[in-house]
Design a protein around this motif. Sequence first.
Motif, PDB file in Angstrom:
ATOM      1  N   CYS A 281     -26.465  57.161 -83.843  1.00 47.47           N
ATOM      2  CA  CYS A 281     -26.275  58.381 -84.631  1.00 47.47           C
ATOM      3  C   CYS A 281     -24.866  58.939 -84.447  1.00 47.47           C
ATOM      4  O   CYS A 281     -24.249  58.798 -83.392  1.00 47.47           O
ATOM      5  CB  CYS A 281     -27.309  59.437 -84.231  1.00 47.47           C
TER       6      CYS A 281
ATOM      7  N   VAL B 188     -32.823  64.811 -78.911  1.00 46.59           N
ATOM      8  CA  VAL B 188     -33.630  64.141 -77.890  1.00 46.59           C
ATOM      9  C   VAL B 188     -34.270  65.189 -76.988  1.00 46.59           C
ATOM     10  O   VAL B 188     -33.574  65.921 -76.280  1.00 46.59           O
ATOM     11  CB  VAL B 188     -32.770  63.175 -77.054  1.00 46.59           C
TER      12      VAL B 188
ATOM     13  N   VAL C 103     -30.883  56.085 -81.258  1.00 45.29           N
ATOM     14  CA  VAL C 103     -30.250  57.338 -80.836  1.00 45.29           C
ATOM     15  C   VAL C 103     -28.738  57.160 -80.740  1.00 45.29           C
ATOM     16  O   VAL C 103     -27.957  57.949 -81.293  1.00 45.29           O
ATOM     17  CB  VAL C 103     -30.834  57.814 -79.491  1.00 45.29           C
TER      18      VAL C 103
ATOM     19  N   VAL D 230     -25.364  63.319 -81.391  1.00 46.52           N
ATOM     20  CA  VAL D 230     -26.540  63.287 -80.523  1.00 46.52           C
ATOM     21  C   VAL D 230     -26.595  64.598 -79.740  1.00 46.52           C
ATOM     22  O   VAL D 230     -25.645  64.952 -79.029  1.00 46.52           O
ATOM     23  CB  VAL D 230     -26.513  62.094 -79.553  1.00 46.52           C
TER      24      VAL D 230
ATOM     25  N   ARG E 265     -35.433  52.156 -79.699  1.00 49.93           N
ATOM     26  CA  ARG E 265     -35.286  53.611 -79.736  1.00 49.93           C
ATOM     27  C   ARG E 265     -33.922  54.026 -79.195  1.00 49.93           C
ATOM     28  O   ARG E 265     -33.226  54.864 -79.781  1.00 49.93           O
ATOM     29  CB  ARG E 265     -36.388  54.279 -78.918  1.00 49.93           C
TER      30      ARG E 265
ATOM     31  N   ALA F  86     -29.275  62.838 -84.021  1.00 54.65           N
ATOM     32  CA  ALA F  86     -30.432  62.660 -83.140  1.00 54.65           C
ATOM     33  C   ALA F  86     -30.593  63.888 -82.265  1.00 54.65           C
ATOM     34  O   ALA F  86     -29.610  64.427 -81.749  1.00 54.65           O
ATOM     35  CB  ALA F  86     -30.263  61.421 -82.266  1.00 54.65           C
TER      36      ALA F  86
ATOM     37  N   VAL G 187     -33.045  62.154 -86.550  1.00 54.79           N
ATOM     38  CA  VAL G 187     -33.846  61.320 -85.656  1.00 54.79           C
ATOM     39  C   VAL G 187     -34.342  62.202 -84.517  1.00 54.79           C
ATOM     40  O   VAL G 187     -33.544  62.811 -83.796  1.00 54.79           O
ATOM     41  CB  VAL G 187     -33.021  60.143 -85.100  1.00 54.79           C
TER      42      VAL G 187
ATOM     43  N   THR H 266     -33.667  56.275 -74.061  1.00 55.09           N
ATOM     44  CA  THR H 266     -33.203  57.188 -75.116  1.00 55.09           C
ATOM     45  C   THR H 266     -31.690  57.140 -75.287  1.00 55.09           C
ATOM     46  O   THR H 266     -31.103  58.055 -75.864  1.00 55.09           O
ATOM     47  CB  THR H 266     -33.630  58.647 -74.837  1.00 55.09           C
TER      48      THR H 266
ATOM     49  N   SER I  42     -25.953  60.966 -89.612  1.00 56.26           N
ATOM     50  CA  SER I  42     -27.197  60.873 -88.848  1.00 56.26           C
ATOM     51  C   SER I  42     -27.060  61.718 -87.590  1.00 56.26           C
ATOM     52  O   SER I  42     -26.012  61.730 -86.945  1.00 56.26           O
ATOM     53  CB  SER I  42     -27.502  59.421 -88.479  1.00 56.26           C
TER      54      SER I  42
ATOM     55  N   THR J 178     -36.383  62.651 -92.065  1.00 57.06           N
ATOM     56  CA  THR J 178     -36.546  62.781 -90.617  1.00 57.06           C
ATOM     57  C   THR J 178     -37.397  61.636 -90.094  1.00 57.06           C
ATOM     58  O   THR J 178     -38.443  61.319 -90.667  1.00 57.06           O
ATOM     59  CB  THR J 178     -37.216  64.123 -90.258  1.00 57.06           C
TER      60      THR J 178
ATOM     61  N   THR K 176     -36.853  62.461 -81.042  1.00 60.45           N
ATOM     62  CA  THR K 176     -37.617  61.726 -80.035  1.00 60.45           C
ATOM     63  C   THR K 176     -37.770  62.607 -78.807  1.00 60.45           C
ATOM     64  O   THR K 176     -36.962  63.511 -78.561  1.00 60.45           O
ATOM     65  CB  THR K 176     -36.931  60.390 -79.675  1.00 60.45           C
TER      66      THR K 176
END
Length: 219
Positions: free
Chosen positions: A48, A30, A45, A51, A41, A28, A168, A68, A26, A215, A170
């Motif tokens: 994951c 951001v 994050v 990141v 949320r 993320a 992910v 986040t 995974s 996604t 955001t």
Amino acid sequence: MTAALGAASLMVELLSAYADQPEPRSVAVVGNQPLAPDPVRAKAVDDCDLVIRVNGFVTDDPGGPETTGRKVHAVVFNRAVRATRHVFRDYHRRLYLLVEPGRLHWEPEALPGWWPADLGFVPVPNREVLLPLSDALGLPTRTEPTWSTTGTLAAWIAHTSFPRAQLVLTGFSFIDNPHQTSWEHASGDSCIVGPEHQIAAEGRLLESWTRTGDTVLLR
């Protein structure tokens, strides 16, 4: 393998090395849109394996609102970065990827004078990373000074480097507001949307990924 292709492969290998595990399940990415606190949320994050944050980002402070998350493995930035106090925290544990699409046209090579003397970075290869993204967006970057935002480029790096991972996303305001002409940032500052960006096209691309099942967009 060409030298440029080798650079792209090296970037992926470095991202894997900085991630929580060598083959991230995974990832993320951001962006810097101001968001209301949301512990769900933030946890998504931080859960994951990798990141990636962008430019003048912020992370959640210990004991403060959960928005986040706090995890950072890699930072994707450009030379115009407005560094916050979060950008260089624990920098020796992070990978810094410099995007320089403007080098195809007019951007100088110099880094800001305040860049830490002992902090290296890895340039993101334009030919193997930026130009395929421009093609996907329908941007004539090879001949005109137009290219994606750093946030979308970071998302593209994650999407193409780890195609089997759950992505992910955001903090990407242009997905819901593709016609904005200025940015508000989570750090509290703001700026215009640069004329080199076509954020409506970027929003359509990222939104299309959410329809594949691989996604997730967290608003």
